[in-house]
Design an enzyme around this catalytic site. Structure first.
Site, PDB file in Angstrom:
ATOM      1  N   TRP A  62      -7.567  33.835  40.635  1.00  0.00           N
ATOM      2  CA  TRP A  62      -7.807  34.329  39.281  1.00  0.00           C
ATOM      3  C   TRP A  62      -8.733  33.414  38.489  1.00  0.00           C
ATOM      4  O   TRP A  62      -9.182  33.771  37.409  1.00  0.00           O
ATOM      5  CB  TRP A  62      -6.479  34.507  38.540  1.00  0.00           C
ATOM      6  CG  TRP A  62      -5.550  33.353  38.670  1.00  0.00           C
ATOM      7  CD1 TRP A  62      -5.509  32.249  37.886  1.00  0.00           C
ATOM      8  CD2 TRP A  62      -4.532  33.182  39.670  1.00  0.00           C
ATOM      9  NE1 TRP A  62      -4.530  31.390  38.333  1.00  0.00           N
ATOM     10  CE2 TRP A  62      -3.902  31.943  39.420  1.00  0.00           C
ATOM     11  CE3 TRP A  62      -4.100  33.949  40.741  1.00  0.00           C
ATOM     12  CZ2 TRP A  62      -2.857  31.454  40.207  1.00  0.00           C
ATOM     13  CZ3 TRP A  62      -3.065  33.465  41.517  1.00  0.00           C
ATOM     14  CH2 TRP A  62      -2.447  32.241  41.250  1.00  0.00           C
ATOM     15  N   ARG A  63      -9.032  32.240  39.047  1.00  0.00           N
ATOM     16  CA  ARG A  63      -9.969  31.353  38.346  1.00  0.00           C
ATOM     17  C   ARG A  63     -11.411  31.669  38.699  1.00  0.00           C
ATOM     18  O   ARG A  63     -12.332  31.059  38.153  1.00  0.00           O
ATOM     19  CB  ARG A  63      -9.666  29.892  38.701  1.00  0.00           C
ATOM     20  CG  ARG A  63      -8.417  29.388  38.023  1.00  0.00           C
ATOM     21  CD  ARG A  63      -8.259  27.909  38.232  1.00  0.00           C
ATOM     22  NE  ARG A  63      -7.082  27.437  37.513  1.00  0.00           N
ATOM     23  CZ  ARG A  63      -6.414  26.335  37.823  1.00  0.00           C
ATOM     24  NH1 ARG A  63      -6.824  25.572  38.820  1.00  0.00           N
ATOM     25  NH2 ARG A  63      -5.368  25.974  37.126  1.00  0.00           N
ATOM     26  N   GLU A  75      -1.301  35.815  34.878  1.00  0.00           N
ATOM     27  CA  GLU A  75      -0.398  35.143  33.929  1.00  0.00           C
ATOM     28  C   GLU A  75       1.001  35.760  33.960  1.00  0.00           C
ATOM     29  O   GLU A  75       1.998  35.056  33.872  1.00  0.00           O
ATOM     30  CB  GLU A  75      -0.973  35.211  32.504  1.00  0.00           C
ATOM     31  CG  GLU A  75      -2.173  34.302  32.281  1.00  0.00           C
ATOM     32  CD  GLU A  75      -1.816  32.827  32.453  1.00  0.00           C
ATOM     33  OE1 GLU A  75      -0.640  32.465  32.294  1.00  0.00           O
ATOM     34  OE2 GLU A  75      -2.716  32.042  32.756  1.00  0.00           O
ATOM     35  N   GLN A  80       7.688  32.151  35.548  1.00  0.00           N
ATOM     36  CA  GLN A  80       8.878  31.820  36.352  1.00  0.00           C
ATOM     37  C   GLN A  80       8.608  31.773  37.858  1.00  0.00           C
ATOM     38  O   GLN A  80       9.535  31.843  38.657  1.00  0.00           O
ATOM     39  CB  GLN A  80      10.007  32.846  36.163  1.00  0.00           C
ATOM     40  CG  GLN A  80      10.125  33.404  34.794  1.00  0.00           C
ATOM     41  CD  GLN A  80      11.265  32.772  34.033  1.00  0.00           C
ATOM     42  OE1 GLN A  80      11.871  31.817  34.487  1.00  0.00           O
ATOM     43  NE2 GLN A  80      11.536  33.270  32.863  1.00  0.00           N
ATOM     44  N   THR A  81       7.347  31.734  38.263  1.00  0.00           N
ATOM     45  CA  THR A  81       7.048  31.831  39.696  1.00  0.00           C
ATOM     46  C   THR A  81       5.970  30.818  40.075  1.00  0.00           C
ATOM     47  O   THR A  81       5.008  30.611  39.335  1.00  0.00           O
ATOM     48  CB  THR A  81       6.557  33.263  40.034  1.00  0.00           C
ATOM     49  OG1 THR A  81       7.446  34.197  39.425  1.00  0.00           O
ATOM     50  CG2 THR A  81       6.545  33.511  41.521  1.00  0.00           C
ATOM     51  N   TYR A 120      12.096  39.350  38.832  1.00  0.00           N
ATOM     52  CA  TYR A 120      11.872  39.644  37.406  1.00  0.00           C
ATOM     53  C   TYR A 120      11.024  40.917  37.267  1.00  0.00           C
ATOM     54  O   TYR A 120       9.907  40.891  36.756  1.00  0.00           O
ATOM     55  CB  TYR A 120      11.203  38.464  36.700  1.00  0.00           C
ATOM     56  CG  TYR A 120      11.996  37.184  36.786  1.00  0.00           C
ATOM     57  CD1 TYR A 120      13.063  36.935  35.928  1.00  0.00           C
ATOM     58  CD2 TYR A 120      11.693  36.235  37.759  1.00  0.00           C
ATOM     59  CE1 TYR A 120      13.808  35.765  36.034  1.00  0.00           C
ATOM     60  CE2 TYR A 120      12.444  35.065  37.862  1.00  0.00           C
ATOM     61  CZ  TYR A 120      13.489  34.844  36.998  1.00  0.00           C
ATOM     62  OH  TYR A 120      14.221  33.692  37.101  1.00  0.00           O
ATOM     63  N   TYR A 158       2.366  32.903  24.271  1.00  0.00           N
ATOM     64  CA  TYR A 158       1.698  32.141  25.322  1.00  0.00           C
ATOM     65  C   TYR A 158       0.709  33.017  26.100  1.00  0.00           C
ATOM     66  O   TYR A 158      -0.457  32.659  26.273  1.00  0.00           O
ATOM     67  CB  TYR A 158       2.712  31.513  26.304  1.00  0.00           C
ATOM     68  CG  TYR A 158       2.010  31.172  27.587  1.00  0.00           C
ATOM     69  CD1 TYR A 158       1.119  30.102  27.624  1.00  0.00           C
ATOM     70  CD2 TYR A 158       2.109  31.993  28.720  1.00  0.00           C
ATOM     71  CE1 TYR A 158       0.384  29.830  28.759  1.00  0.00           C
ATOM     72  CE2 TYR A 158       1.380  31.724  29.858  1.00  0.00           C
ATOM     73  CZ  TYR A 158       0.520  30.642  29.871  1.00  0.00           C
ATOM     74  OH  TYR A 158      -0.232  30.393  30.975  1.00  0.00           O
ATOM     75  N   CYS A 240      -2.790   9.503  36.475  1.00  0.00           N
ATOM     76  CA  CYS A 240      -2.984  10.413  35.340  1.00  0.00           C
ATOM     77  C   CYS A 240      -4.231  10.016  34.541  1.00  0.00           C
ATOM     78  O   CYS A 240      -4.375   8.858  34.132  1.00  0.00           O
ATOM     79  CB  CYS A 240      -1.752  10.372  34.437  1.00  0.00           C
ATOM     80  SG  CYS A 240      -1.936  11.406  32.979  1.00  0.00           S
ATOM     81  N   CYS A 246      -0.878   7.920  26.519  1.00  0.00           N
ATOM     82  CA  CYS A 246       0.446   8.536  26.598  1.00  0.00           C
ATOM     83  C   CYS A 246       1.526   7.616  26.032  1.00  0.00           C
ATOM     84  O   CYS A 246       1.768   6.530  26.550  1.00  0.00           O
ATOM     85  CB  CYS A 246       0.746   8.874  28.058  1.00  0.00           C
ATOM     86  SG  CYS A 246       2.379   9.571  28.277  1.00  0.00           S
TER      87      CYS A 246
END
Ligand code: SF4
Length: 406
Positions: A62-63, A75, A80-81, A120, A158, A240, A246
């Site tokens: 999808w990118r 999306e 949840q996956t 779901y 979101y 990171c 951070c």
């Protein structure tokens, strides 16, 4: 550091370079009095994040597109996956329904078949409904206005932000599980991210961090960093790109932020499912809207209370008759399947049974009067491949391939 230390640090985010327990705070990344990172911090953060993303972004199907429909489907599937689970489902789904119009025209039966196993299922039904609305009311074009998008079934703040920013480069912030964890750690926010105050702080931060251009790329980079580096367990702080900024890392709070969630206790449930055979066909039913697995097909299934064989037989007979109006002669126990649905740990005992008759009331009404919203069909085992089944229903269908004919 103890929880007390986290709270003390958070109460004075802009003023104290040292937490009250003496822990040193990062020399960069101080927050403004409003609790948000200052302009220099934001600039540095964007630069570091985007250059890391340019080198590290995963190549996901999808990118490769800025088509709002494809981004929207991805999306919804990603809720949840895990990404690795979604990829083959996404590819099959968009091959079958390459446009909003194609999805809008599809039968829900076919949509659920392609969603089968992803769980779901409400997501799939709402995606299908929303595609119908976009086709009918927006000429098949995904709306560009956040308020309109959020009125579509299954689209919250979101998802609207993700699709609008990624597809149209609109400056819409996002906040999901990965970015919630990432931003909480960057700010050393140790409170409850799901609370009203936590949501306000994190959404405001997500909006403040957005660059003027390429908001979608920035949002994707945030999610990627949260998912691949700032992991829930064992964040990879040494690798990171924003470690210098951070506050959680500076104060050794990575393991304490976010605070652990209290899991609801699991509940054990015992159920039975029955493969009822009639001249080589099997009895299936479709769950109505509002029920678990609505729209999916399954074998007659219900809670099982009895433990003695004779009592189990009576219970199978009564329940199948109540649920479907079909009178059976219970047969042998075939298999026990254990599986989990949300907090329930289910033990499912599968039995074979023979068709005897259809009860009088059902025969007259054409459907079981006790459960008139349940649809019933007699299907050959080979036909089950075309039907969307519950996860355990599919396992039983494989079993039916062996025991269902004859
Ligand atoms: Fe997360 Fe560690 Fe990076 Fe902070 S330094 S954002 S805790 S991975």
């Amino acid at each position: 550091m103890k929880r007390k230390g986290v709270r003390n640090l958070l109460r004075s985010p802009s003023s104290s370079p040292v937490a009250q327990d003496g822990t040193k705070v990062a020399t960069k990344g101080f927050l403004t009095p409003s609790g948000l990172p200052d302009a220099a911090w934001r600039r540095s953060f964007r630069r570091r994040l985007l250059s890391w993303y340019a080198a590290s972004a995963r190549d996901l199907p999808w990118r490769r597109s800025s088509d709002a429909y494809l981004i929207w489907v991805s999306e919804i599937m990603l809720q949840q996956t895990q990404v690795a689970t979604v990829v083959p489902y996404f590819e099959r789904f968009v091959r079958a329904f390459p446009t909003v119009e194609a999805l809008a025209r599809a039968d829900e039966h076919d949509v659920l078949r392609l969603w089968e196993g992803l769980g779901y299922y409400r997501r799939a039904r709402q995606l299908h409904q929303a595609a119908g609305i976009i086709a009918a009311e927006h000429g098949g074009r995904f709306p560009r206005d956040a308020a309109t998008v959020r009125r579509l079934p299954g689209i919250g703040r979101y998802t609207a932000g993700a699709v609008l920013s990624i597809a149209f480069d609109l400056p819409e912030p996002i906040l999901e599980a990965n970015t919630t964890r990432l931003l909480s750690r960057l700010l050393a926010y140790g409170g409850d991210a799901a609370s009203a105050a936590g949501q306000r702080l994190l959404w405001t931060t997500a909006a403040a961090l957005l660059p003027d251009r390429r908001a979608g790329r920035f949002n994707q980079a945030l999610m990627e960093l949260g998912s691949e580096v700032c992991r829930a367990r064992l964040p990879q702080c040494d690798a990171c790109p924003v470690r210098m900024l951070c506050r959680a890392r500076a104060n050794g709070l990575q393991a304490e932020i976010p605070p652990p969630k209290r899991k609801p206790p699991t509940e054990s449930v015992h159920e039975a499912a029955v493969l009822v055979r009639r001249r080589g066909r099997l009895l299936l039913l479709r769950y109505p809207p509002g029920r678990r697995w609505a729209g999916l097909w399954d074998f007659p299934r219900f809670p099982l209370r009895a433990t003695e064989p004779a009592a189990i037989g009576r219970e199978l007979e009564e329940n199948v008759r109540t649920l479907t109006g079909v009178i059976i002669r219970p047969g042998e126990h075939l298999r026990t399947i254990k599986h989990g649905v949300t907090r329930f740990r289910i033990t499912l005992d599968c039995y074979r049974a023979e068709y005897v008759a259809t009860d009088g009331a059902t025969a007259r009404a054409g459907k079981p009067p006790v459960a008139p919203d349940v649809e019933i069909r007699w299907l050959r085992p080979a036909e089950l491949d075309r039907y969307p089944l519950s996860t355990t229903g599919r396992k039983m269908a494989r079993l039916a391939g062996v025991v269902g004919s004859g």
